[in-house]
Design a protein around this motif. Structure first.
Motif, PDB file in Angstrom:
ATOM      1  N   UNK A 109       0.817  -1.211   0.000  1.00  0.00           N
ATOM      2  CA  UNK A 109       0.000   0.000   0.000  1.00  0.00           C
ATOM      3  C   UNK A 109       0.844   1.252   0.000  1.00  0.00           C
ATOM      4  N   UNK A 110       2.086   1.140   0.488  1.00  0.00           N
ATOM      5  CA  UNK A 110       2.955   2.314   0.629  1.00  0.00           C
ATOM      6  C   UNK A 110       4.084   2.338  -0.402  1.00  0.00           C
ATOM      7  N   UNK A 111       3.956   1.548  -1.462  1.00  0.00           N
ATOM      8  CA  UNK A 111       5.059   1.396  -2.417  1.00  0.00           C
ATOM      9  C   UNK A 111       5.467   2.693  -3.105  1.00  0.00           C
ATOM     10  N   UNK A 112       4.517   3.615  -3.296  1.00  0.00           N
ATOM     11  CA  UNK A 112       4.853   4.874  -3.969  1.00  0.00           C
ATOM     12  C   UNK A 112       5.848   5.694  -3.162  1.00  0.00           C
ATOM     13  N   UNK A 113       5.827   5.540  -1.850  1.00  0.00           N
ATOM     14  CA  UNK A 113       6.784   6.275  -1.006  1.00  0.00           C
ATOM     15  C   UNK A 113       8.203   5.814  -1.302  1.00  0.00           C
ATOM     16  N   UNK A 114       8.423   4.510  -1.237  1.00  0.00           N
ATOM     17  CA  UNK A 114       9.767   3.972  -1.448  1.00  0.00           C
ATOM     18  C   UNK A 114      10.264   4.246  -2.865  1.00  0.00           C
ATOM     19  N   UNK A 115       9.420   4.004  -3.859  1.00  0.00           N
ATOM     20  CA  UNK A 115       9.852   4.184  -5.241  1.00  0.00           C
ATOM     21  C   UNK A 115      10.029   5.655  -5.585  1.00  0.00           C
ATOM     22  N   UNK A 259       8.262  20.316  12.699  1.00  0.00           N
ATOM     23  CA  UNK A 259       9.622  20.807  12.878  1.00  0.00           C
ATOM     24  C   UNK A 259       9.677  22.252  13.319  1.00  0.00           C
ATOM     25  N   UNK A 260       8.517  22.934  13.295  1.00  0.00           N
ATOM     26  CA  UNK A 260       8.422  24.343  13.701  1.00  0.00           C
ATOM     27  C   UNK A 260       9.312  25.208  12.820  1.00  0.00           C
ATOM     28  N   UNK A 261      10.549  25.388  13.204  1.00  0.00           N
ATOM     29  CA  UNK A 261      11.498  26.216  12.466  1.00  0.00           C
ATOM     30  C   UNK A 261      12.090  25.472  11.263  1.00  0.00           C
ATOM     31  N   UNK A 262      11.830  24.170  11.134  1.00  0.00           N
ATOM     32  CA  UNK A 262      12.278  23.388   9.980  1.00  0.00           C
ATOM     33  C   UNK A 262      11.195  23.447   8.911  1.00  0.00           C
ATOM     34  N   UNK A 263      11.502  23.863   7.697  1.00  0.00           N
ATOM     35  CA  UNK A 263      10.480  23.919   6.646  1.00  0.00           C
ATOM     36  C   UNK A 263       9.909  22.541   6.347  1.00  0.00           C
ATOM     37  N   UNK A 264       8.634  22.515   5.919  1.00  0.00           N
ATOM     38  CA  UNK A 264       7.977  21.239   5.707  1.00  0.00           C
ATOM     39  C   UNK A 264       7.097  21.204   4.479  1.00  0.00           C
ATOM     40  N   UNK A 265       6.804  19.992   4.012  1.00  0.00           N
ATOM     41  CA  UNK A 265       5.953  19.758   2.844  1.00  0.00           C
ATOM     42  C   UNK A 265       5.027  18.597   3.159  1.00  0.00           C
ATOM     43  N   UNK A 266       3.745  18.747   2.853  1.00  0.00           N
ATOM     44  CA  UNK A 266       2.800  17.626   2.932  1.00  0.00           C
ATOM     45  C   UNK A 266       2.555  17.108   1.519  1.00  0.00           C
ATOM     46  N   UNK A 267       2.741  15.804   1.330  1.00  0.00           N
ATOM     47  CA  UNK A 267       2.797  15.207  -0.004  1.00  0.00           C
ATOM     48  C   UNK A 267       1.782  14.071  -0.116  1.00  0.00           C
ATOM     49  N   UNK A 268       1.201  13.910  -1.308  1.00  0.00           N
ATOM     50  CA  UNK A 268       0.350  12.751  -1.591  1.00  0.00           C
ATOM     51  C   UNK A 268       1.252  11.527  -1.721  1.00  0.00           C
ATOM     52  N   UNK A 269       1.319  10.718  -0.676  1.00  0.00           N
ATOM     53  CA  UNK A 269       2.211   9.568  -0.653  1.00  0.00           C
ATOM     54  C   UNK A 269       1.714   8.370  -1.424  1.00  0.00           C
ATOM     55  N   UNK A 270       0.546   8.469  -2.049  1.00  0.00           N
ATOM     56  CA  UNK A 270       0.037   7.370  -2.869  1.00  0.00           C
ATOM     57  C   UNK A 270       0.373   7.565  -4.356  1.00  0.00           C
ATOM     58  N   UNK A 271       0.984   8.695  -4.688  1.00  0.00           N
ATOM     59  CA  UNK A 271       1.329   9.028  -6.068  1.00  0.00           C
ATOM     60  C   UNK A 271       2.842   9.034  -6.203  1.00  0.00           C
ATOM     61  N   UNK A 272       3.385   8.076  -6.950  1.00  0.00           N
ATOM     62  CA  UNK A 272       4.836   7.949  -7.052  1.00  0.00           C
ATOM     63  C   UNK A 272       5.473   9.192  -7.657  1.00  0.00           C
ATOM     64  N   UNK A 273       4.776   9.856  -8.584  1.00  0.00           N
ATOM     65  CA  UNK A 273       5.348  11.052  -9.202  1.00  0.00           C
ATOM     66  C   UNK A 273       5.341  12.233  -8.234  1.00  0.00           C
ATOM     67  N   UNK A 274       4.303  12.328  -7.441  1.00  0.00           N
ATOM     68  CA  UNK A 274       4.230  13.404  -6.453  1.00  0.00           C
ATOM     69  C   UNK A 274       5.352  13.238  -5.420  1.00  0.00           C
ATOM     70  N   UNK A 275       5.574  12.010  -4.973  1.00  0.00           N
ATOM     71  CA  UNK A 275       6.654  11.750  -4.013  1.00  0.00           C
ATOM     72  C   UNK A 275       8.004  12.033  -4.647  1.00  0.00           C
ATOM     73  N   UNK A 276       8.155  11.629  -5.885  1.00  0.00           N
ATOM     74  CA  UNK A 276       9.445  11.849  -6.579  1.00  0.00           C
ATOM     75  C   UNK A 276       9.763  13.331  -6.699  1.00  0.00           C
ATOM     76  N   UNK A 277       8.790  14.131  -7.135  1.00  0.00           N
ATOM     77  CA  UNK A 277       9.045  15.561  -7.318  1.00  0.00           C
ATOM     78  C   UNK A 277       9.301  16.258  -5.980  1.00  0.00           C
ATOM     79  N   UNK A 278       8.563  15.859  -4.937  1.00  0.00           N
ATOM     80  CA  UNK A 278       8.764  16.456  -3.623  1.00  0.00           C
ATOM     81  C   UNK A 278      10.144  16.104  -3.069  1.00  0.00           C
ATOM     82  N   UNK A 279      10.577  14.866  -3.298  1.00  0.00           N
ATOM     83  CA  UNK A 279      11.893  14.445  -2.813  1.00  0.00           C
ATOM     84  C   UNK A 279      13.003  15.145  -3.574  1.00  0.00           C
ATOM     85  N   UNK A 280      12.822  15.338  -4.877  1.00  0.00           N
ATOM     86  CA  UNK A 280      13.789  16.118  -5.647  1.00  0.00           C
ATOM     87  C   UNK A 280      13.940  17.519  -5.066  1.00  0.00           C
TER      88      UNK A 280
END
Length: 403
Positions: A109-115, A259-280
């Motif tokens: 179910x979480x494969x898009x995160x790893x890939x 993280x408060x002072x650490x910048x953050x992003x909320x990502x659609x973890x079911x979409x491999x392309x969304x995870x890829x672009x956010x990680x880039x």
């Protein structure tokens, strides 16, 4: 930690490879010689897809809301994600047959995160995670055969059968850690090493929503921000931690803001392309010397927390089925490629057949390979050539006091 001299297959190529249309594609993570046969039909070699816009914290700009993907990348992502899925289903089967014992936390179910993460970083970058680690062991280059053999406690396993589900390691991959949240400060330490060595590498440090309330995580945030460490903190929010929903466990479920002072992003973890672009985006942020960044991947696990958890006492079967039908990461990728003429249904069927065969062969090895001999039980605990008067170094020496 047990070590192995065996060299695992190379991890998947980074996503910056030039788009191309090939006649035959070999998956670097598949079994040796395994190939995906491409028909003579003319396919779209590259397409651009709309992806969900990320929510931002302390960032003026975020990842793009469009992502390009080549046909070659799409087939590779599908093959790798489907292999992860089938591997976890086989582990579930072996556990129920009492061939795998002890702890076993599945990732289906979480494969898009790893890939998605692996498709955005380099093999020389570093990754550390918790005990739900089988998929990341695979994306870091370890074969399915070695992973399943480790789960069954055989000497052909990645840690010679001594580590099991919670302790898997590979080059630039540091587990697989059993203590909840303890891998996060370790990941900050790995990022400190990257900074100290000046190698322009980053460390991806993963933890779950259940671990997000651990105090050591906030301590790691603090040090990483102070020292501007190249660390990508990733919270895989699969909605439930040890049978407890995030709403019951956390006063704030905005994990990307934790993280408060650490910048953050909320990502659609079911979409491999969304995870890829956010990680880039996150990796570029770290490599630019801007310090750490936090990503929350909103994902979902189909199995329970562990094998002792049926997974339906605190959520309904209908909820699980709805996610499967509407948001499954493998089905979403497949439909994207089919609707954009990037592959044919026959190709996906051929890939599925090849993967099932590969998993069955790996499972046969994992159930027939011998267990490590008893004489090696105490090996790989201490360094070699330690003075004998250090108590317990040599298990076959009569213990004596060194005081």
């Amino acid at each position: 930690m047990a070590t192995t001299q065996r060299q695992p297959p190379k991890p998947p190529p980074v996503s910056t490879s030039a788009p191309q249309l090939v006649s035959v594609q070999a998956d670097p993570l598949a079994s040796p010689g395994a190939k995906v046969v491409i028909s003579s039909r003319s396919f779209t070699s590259q397409a651009t897809f709309d992806i969900k816009k990320c929510e931002l914290h302390h960032l003026e700009e975020g990842p793009p809301d469009k992502a390009e993907m080549t046909r070659e990348q799409g087939l590779q992502y599908y093959h790798s994600m489907q292999t992860m899925r089938r591997m976890e289903l086989k582990a579930d089967q072996l556990y129920k047959q009492k061939i795998i014992r002890g702890f076993c936390h599945l990732y289906d179910g979480q494969e898009a995160c790893a890939m998605g993460i692996e498709g955005a970083i380099n093999p020389t970058d570093h990754l550390i995670t918790a005990y739900r680690a089988h998929a990341y062991t695979y994306t870091r280059g370890v074969s399915v055969k070695q992973i399943l053999a480790e789960l069954t406690g055989r000497k052909g396993g990645i840690a010679k059968g001594k580590g099991g589900s919670m302790h898997m390691y590979a080059p630039n991959f540091y587990g697989g850690n059993g203590i909840v949240g303890a891998q996060v400060p370790l990941g900050a330490g790995i990022a400190l090493a990257c900074q100290y060595q000046g190698n322009n590498q980053v460390c991806v440090t993963l933890y779950g929503d259940g671990a997000a309330n651990q105090g050591q995580i906030f301590e790691a945030f603090n040090m990483a921000a102070l020292w501007k460490l190249p660390c990508i903190f990733v919270c895989e929010n699969n909605k439930y931690g040890m049978g407890t929903s995030v709403e019951r466990a956390s006063a704030s479920t905005d994990y990307y803001k934790r993280g408060d002072y650490v910048p953050g992003i909320r990502v659609d973890g079911m979409d491999v392309l969304c995870v890829r672009e956010a990680t880039k985006f996150a990796a570029d942020h770290c490599r630019a010397g801007k310090g750490p960044i936090l990503m929350e991947l909103q994902t979902y696990r189909y199995h329970g927390h562990s094998m002792s958890d049926p997974g339906v006492s605190y959520r309904t079967r209908e909820e699980i089925q709805e996610v499967r039908s509407k948001s499954d990461p493998i089905s979403m990728l497949k439909e994207r490629m089919l609707s954009n003429n990037m592959a044919s249904p026959e190709e996906f069927k051929e890939i599925d057949v090849e993967i099932r065969k590969h998993i069955d062969e790996a499972a046969l090895f994992a159930t027939s390979d011998p267990e490590p001999p008893l004489g090696e039980l105490c090996n790989h605990i201490f360094a070699n050539d330690v003075p004998i008067d250090v108590r317990g170094v040599n298990p076959w020496t009569i213990l004596k006091s060194s005081s």
